[in-house]
Write a protein that holds these residues in place. Sequence first.
Motif, PDB file in Angstrom:
ATOM      1  N   MET A   1     -38.680  19.144 -18.177  1.00 28.60           N
ATOM      2  CA  MET A   1     -40.040  18.785 -17.809  1.00 28.60           C
ATOM      3  C   MET A   1     -40.705  17.903 -18.875  1.00 28.60           C
ATOM      4  SD  MET A   1     -40.590  20.116 -14.849  1.00 28.60           S
ATOM      5  CE  MET A   1     -38.849  20.027 -14.414  1.00 28.60           C
TER       6      MET A   1
ATOM      7  N   MET B   1     -47.204  18.807 -17.196  1.00 30.51           N
ATOM      8  CA  MET B   1     -47.751  19.391 -15.970  1.00 30.51           C
ATOM      9  C   MET B   1     -49.169  18.901 -15.727  1.00 30.51           C
ATOM     10  SD  MET B   1     -48.865  23.273 -17.031  1.00 30.51           S
ATOM     11  CE  MET B   1     -50.093  23.536 -18.337  1.00 30.51           C
TER      12      MET B   1
ATOM     13  N   THR C   1     -45.893  23.728 -20.479  1.00 28.29           N
ATOM     14  CA  THR C   1     -46.076  24.039 -19.061  1.00 28.29           C
ATOM     15  C   THR C   1     -46.282  25.535 -18.923  1.00 28.29           C
ATOM     16  OG1 THR C   1     -43.729  24.424 -18.561  1.00 28.29           O
ATOM     17  CG2 THR C   1     -44.523  22.146 -18.403  1.00 28.29           C
TER      18      THR C   1
ATOM     19  N   SER D   1     -44.787  27.453 -16.929  1.00 33.03           N
ATOM     20  CA  SER D   1     -43.533  28.169 -16.654  1.00 33.03           C
ATOM     21  C   SER D   1     -42.695  28.398 -17.907  1.00 33.03           C
ATOM     22  CB  SER D   1     -42.698  27.415 -15.613  1.00 33.03           C
ATOM     23  OG  SER D   1     -42.232  26.181 -16.128  1.00 33.03           O
TER      24      SER D   1
ATOM     25  N   GLN E   1     -44.580  19.097 -13.411  1.00 27.00           N
ATOM     26  CA  GLN E   1     -45.031  20.248 -12.629  1.00 27.00           C
ATOM     27  C   GLN E   1     -46.457  20.059 -12.126  1.00 27.00           C
ATOM     28  OE1 GLN E   1     -44.611  23.928 -14.793  1.00 27.00           O
ATOM     29  NE2 GLN E   1     -42.435  23.593 -15.242  1.00 27.00           N
TER      30      GLN E   1
ATOM     31  N   TRP F   1     -49.730  22.556 -10.705  1.00 19.29           N
ATOM     32  CA  TRP F   1     -50.249  23.920 -10.593  1.00 19.29           C
ATOM     33  C   TRP F   1     -51.631  23.881  -9.958  1.00 19.29           C
ATOM     34  CZ3 TRP F   1     -47.433  28.213 -12.036  1.00 19.29           C
ATOM     35  CH2 TRP F   1     -46.236  27.940 -12.726  1.00 19.29           C
TER      36      TRP F   1
ATOM     37  N   MET G   1     -42.296  22.689  -9.183  1.00 21.51           N
ATOM     38  CA  MET G   1     -41.525  21.949 -10.170  1.00 21.51           C
ATOM     39  C   MET G   1     -40.298  21.314  -9.516  1.00 21.51           C
ATOM     40  SD  MET G   1     -39.823  25.097 -12.356  1.00 21.51           S
ATOM     41  CE  MET G   1     -39.033  23.984 -13.508  1.00 21.51           C
TER      42      MET G   1
END
Length: 366
Positions: free
Chosen positions: A69, A72, A89, A91, A196, A198, A209
Amino acid sequence: MHTVLISGGGIAGPALAHRLRGHGFGVTVVERGTGPRAGGQAVDVRGVALDVVERMGLLERARQVRTRMRGMSVLDPEGQEIDRSTEATFSSGRLDSDDIELLRDDLVDLVYEHTQEGVEYLFGNSITALDEDGSGVQVGFAHGPSRRFDLVIGADGLHSAVRRLAFGPEERFAHHLGSYLSVFSADNFLALDNWQMWLSDGDVGFGIMPVRDNSELRIAFGFESGPLAHDTAALRRIVVDRLASLRWEGPRLAEAAQKAPDFYCDAMAQIRMDHWSRGRVALLGDAGYCPSPLSGQGTSLALVGAHVLADSLARAQGDHTAAYARYEERMRPFVTLNQDLATENPGGPASEESVTRAKNAFTLDG
């Protein structure tokens, strides 16, 4: 040779099988799925769990398949960006960390491939009965004749059949945390490039993602709810309906959830028990001490637990009473610290300081 039956072919069970095989135990793994499980969310291997993966000889391969990644975006309910980060991120935490985020099915495949030789796998089967006496456990299976083992380990997840057979109903040990999590895959209809998204809207929210070189999306959708029946079809209908009501991308997300062959939905819950063993039976990972995905530490607890349980059995030369006592003594403070991450900040992640402390609060060679 001491024989061990492990129920559960996810991450905890095969990791334990790998360690036990190296110590000279005869190991059988029974898994109700027809093969290694596909699908699931991205998982994190953090802190001391990285040392376990390294000792298994899998650290470099795990790093090769980690997520990549770039950052985000955080969106409002209309889909407008209200915040972004290229440093972390939700996650995985900080992107410059040594911790590894990878897809659950990639880690399952790595551990399974590493244990195929020398471990007996019984796919498409499950344990239905445990009859223990002074010298072993007679195990009944859904398919095929019963068999006898010296020890039985339940590594079969939140809804563990081994726990139910040996310790009693799940309701005694499961603590609902007030929400549910659904995970499913879809084509990359948002054209995300290692980025990502959210979004939170009232009592629901999701993270999206891209995976598999940006060809696929993994969607994690959460919603607040009290305990619901563990019925996948009914839960899918709830998820589809809740997604369809969203203002941003609701119809496409609902359609993806309806069609996904890997659809998953379950309660955010913890398993809390006074003891993880009874006689010759012991529990490992989520079966004994699920911290819930809200902690971000389920995979790491499973890996560390597998190492400690195998080491304890090897040191005790098969004396399960002594081995299980040492396993619990060593693991329980680590489990408690990591379970606490899930409830430290309701509705949000635990602090970076708390995660750092929890993930490193163990020494493998203690």
